[in-house]
Design an enzyme around this catalytic site. Structure first.
Site, PDB file in Angstrom:
ATOM      1  N   TYR A 165     -45.682  99.107  14.126  1.00  0.00           N
ATOM      2  CA  TYR A 165     -44.899  98.658  12.969  1.00  0.00           C
ATOM      3  C   TYR A 165     -45.523  97.393  12.401  1.00  0.00           C
ATOM      4  O   TYR A 165     -46.241  96.657  13.073  1.00  0.00           O
ATOM      5  CB  TYR A 165     -43.436  98.412  13.335  1.00  0.00           C
ATOM      6  CG  TYR A 165     -43.233  97.436  14.470  1.00  0.00           C
ATOM      7  CD1 TYR A 165     -43.165  96.067  14.229  1.00  0.00           C
ATOM      8  CD2 TYR A 165     -43.099  97.889  15.781  1.00  0.00           C
ATOM      9  CE1 TYR A 165     -42.975  95.158  15.282  1.00  0.00           C
ATOM     10  CE2 TYR A 165     -42.921  96.999  16.829  1.00  0.00           C
ATOM     11  CZ  TYR A 165     -42.860  95.641  16.573  1.00  0.00           C
ATOM     12  OH  TYR A 165     -42.695  94.764  17.603  1.00  0.00           O
ATOM     13  N   SER A 194     -42.303  85.247  23.229  1.00  0.00           N
ATOM     14  CA  SER A 194     -43.048  86.495  23.160  1.00  0.00           C
ATOM     15  C   SER A 194     -42.595  87.401  22.021  1.00  0.00           C
ATOM     16  O   SER A 194     -43.172  88.476  21.820  1.00  0.00           O
ATOM     17  CB  SER A 194     -42.941  87.245  24.491  1.00  0.00           C
ATOM     18  OG  SER A 194     -41.594  87.598  24.757  1.00  0.00           O
ATOM     19  N   GLY A 195     -41.572  86.991  21.283  1.00  0.00           N
ATOM     20  CA  GLY A 195     -41.213  87.734  20.085  1.00  0.00           C
ATOM     21  C   GLY A 195     -39.876  88.423  20.088  1.00  0.00           C
ATOM     22  O   GLY A 195     -39.633  89.318  19.264  1.00  0.00           O
ATOM     23  N   HIS A 223     -32.093  89.592  14.583  1.00  0.00           N
ATOM     24  CA  HIS A 223     -32.566  89.603  13.192  1.00  0.00           C
ATOM     25  C   HIS A 223     -31.963  90.751  12.395  1.00  0.00           C
ATOM     26  O   HIS A 223     -31.341  91.681  12.939  1.00  0.00           O
ATOM     27  CB  HIS A 223     -34.097  89.684  13.148  1.00  0.00           C
ATOM     28  CG  HIS A 223     -34.674  90.950  13.708  1.00  0.00           C
ATOM     29  ND1 HIS A 223     -34.634  92.161  13.057  1.00  0.00           N
ATOM     30  CD2 HIS A 223     -35.333  91.191  14.875  1.00  0.00           C
ATOM     31  CE1 HIS A 223     -35.233  93.094  13.768  1.00  0.00           C
ATOM     32  NE2 HIS A 223     -35.658  92.534  14.898  1.00  0.00           N
ATOM     33  N   CYS A 278     -35.768  93.662  20.275  1.00  0.00           N
ATOM     34  CA  CYS A 278     -34.939  92.682  19.572  1.00  0.00           C
ATOM     35  C   CYS A 278     -33.508  93.199  19.438  1.00  0.00           C
ATOM     36  O   CYS A 278     -33.225  94.375  19.663  1.00  0.00           O
ATOM     37  CB  CYS A 278     -35.511  92.401  18.180  1.00  0.00           C
ATOM     38  SG  CYS A 278     -37.100  91.534  18.202  1.00  0.00           S
TER      39      CYS A 278
END
Length: 425
Positions: free
Chosen positions: A316, A329-330, A334, A352
């Site tokens: 993505y 690390s992300g 959101h 996430c």
């Protein structure tokens, strides 16, 4: 060494050689007076030391070498030391140990350079009458030149109740005894007051947290008293800037991965429930307690940054709005408008916590750095304590305290540590 004989000749015929590594105060008990009722404890304290000499190259009235320990010796075999306190002009106490028979006291924490010390010695003679001696001296320049400084974090401002304090050292400290010297000098005060502890993350970094989260609307200050203090033979403390932060409301967001729901609590009151999606199989969201690290209104998320090959079925490249970061690390909370149909029903993300744009904007505006984001009932691993954000709260209190260089179960107050009495006579 210059020897000053007692006018009464006490201790005549004895000799003592001070080792070069000791700053020595020799103590000789004088003759105790008795009160009219014969009770020695009611007598005025006698002058317990009429002969004082300094070891090494230090002359009486000169400046003591801060790299040498401090020792107090009772040379009268019929008397003993009962208590010693040594404190500098800024209120820093010197910890020490007293021999079981009261014959000798020596410092166990280093002296500071360029400091003025007051030493108060209490004694008693063979009849139990009390003696007193007060000595003042100053220390000079250390032989070491390298300085250990501390940079405190996260920086002045207002944070959530989960924000740990950090201390970054300018040089590594590996030995446990040296770490204890450093840790004792790092003072944290909060209003309201809470108990807490430092934890050594590695040789250069410490984190501080309370047993539970900070109180809401607290003021927290941290400072270093290392300046001039000897850490080891090649390293002394330098000047470090203090830090004061404040906490805001107690905001805790709890994500139930099995129920696909995020619930936000503010000051222990539920304020909003949000349908979400979390990590799908193979990309499970980490369980445990995380702390908000940053907020990014727009961030480009690319699968290649987390090890997913470009062009694969899982790749993505997206511009994501209202992204609240919880790991380096992300992992974010959101906006995920592409998965609205799954939110509240299924876990389809790459790790996430995704929600509608409207809910993500509300969450983004509600939380601040240091707020708590918990994840439960995920099949993923537990958030790491260190290295990927602030996972500090995933260690229980016993585990957290085990990361302190100070011996568990003993006092951490230098005032108490400096006042050690013999356990036997």
């Amino acid at each position: 060494m210059r020897r000053i004989e007692s006018p009464r000749g006490a201790g005549a015929g004895r000799s003592r050689v001070a080792g070069p590594a000791l700053l020595v105060i020799a103590l000789v008990a004088g003759v105790a007076g008795c009160s009219s009722d014969g009770d020695p404890l009611s007598a005025e304290p006698y002058d317990a030391a009429d002969r004082i000499s300094f070891g090494g190259a230090v002359e009486e009235g000169g400046k003591a070498d801060p790299d040498k320990p401090l020792e107090v010796v009772a040379e009268d075999s019929d008397g003993r030391i009962t208590d010693v306190t040594a404190v500098d002009a800024s209120g820093r106490h010197v910890a020490g140990e007293l021999a079981a028979d009261g014959s000798r006291w020596h410092s166990t924490s280093p002296l500071a350079a360029h400091a003025r010390y007051t030493v108060r010695v209490s004694t008693e003679d063979e009849d139990g009458a009390p003696g007193r001696r007060v000595l003042t001296f100053t220390t000079g320049s250390p032989t070491t030149s390298k300085r250990l400084t501390v940079a405190f974090g996260p920086g002045a401002g207002t944070y959530g109740v989960g924000q740990p304090l950090t201390a970054e050292l300018s040089a590594p400290v590996k030995d446990r005894a040296r770490r204890a010297v450093v840790e004792r000098a790092l003072t944290v005060e909060s209003t309201p007051a809470v108990s807490g502890s430092w934890h050594w993350v590695d040789d250069r970094k410490l984190h501080y947290r309370p047993r539970d989260y900070w109180p809401a609307h607290a003021t927290v200050s941290v400072r270093s008293a290392l300046e001039g203090v000897k850490v080891d033979d090649r390293l002394r403390g330098g000047r470090s800037e203090p830090l004061t932060i404040r906490t805001g409301d107690r905001v805790i967001a709890v994500t139930d991965a099995a129920e696909h729901r995020l619930t936000v609590y503010k000051n222990d009151e539920e304020v909003k429930r949000i349908p979400v999606t979390t990590g799908k199989p193979g990309f499970e969201t980490r369980n445990g307690v995380k702390v908000v690290l940053a907020k990014e209104r727009l961030v480009r998320m690319r699968s290649t940054t987390v090890g997913i090959a470009e062009g694969s079925t899982e790749s993505y490249d997206l511009d994501v709005q209202f992204a609240t970061r919880v790991t380096w690390s992300g992992e974010y909370v959101h906006a995920a408008p592409w998965s609205v149909d799954s939110q509240g029903y299924d876990n389809v993300s790459h790790g996430c916590v995704g929600m509608s744009t409207e809910d993500a904007e509300w969450f983004f505006d509600t939380v601040r750095e240091g707020d708590i984001v918990e994840v439960e009932n995920s099949t993923g691993d537990t958030m790491e304590p260190f290295g990927n954000g602030y996972g500090d709260w995933n260690l229980d209190w016993a585990e957290w305290r085990a990361g302190s260089a100070l011996t568990p179960g003993t006092t951490r107050n230098p005032r108490e540590a400096a006042r050690l009495r013999p356990t036997a006579v």
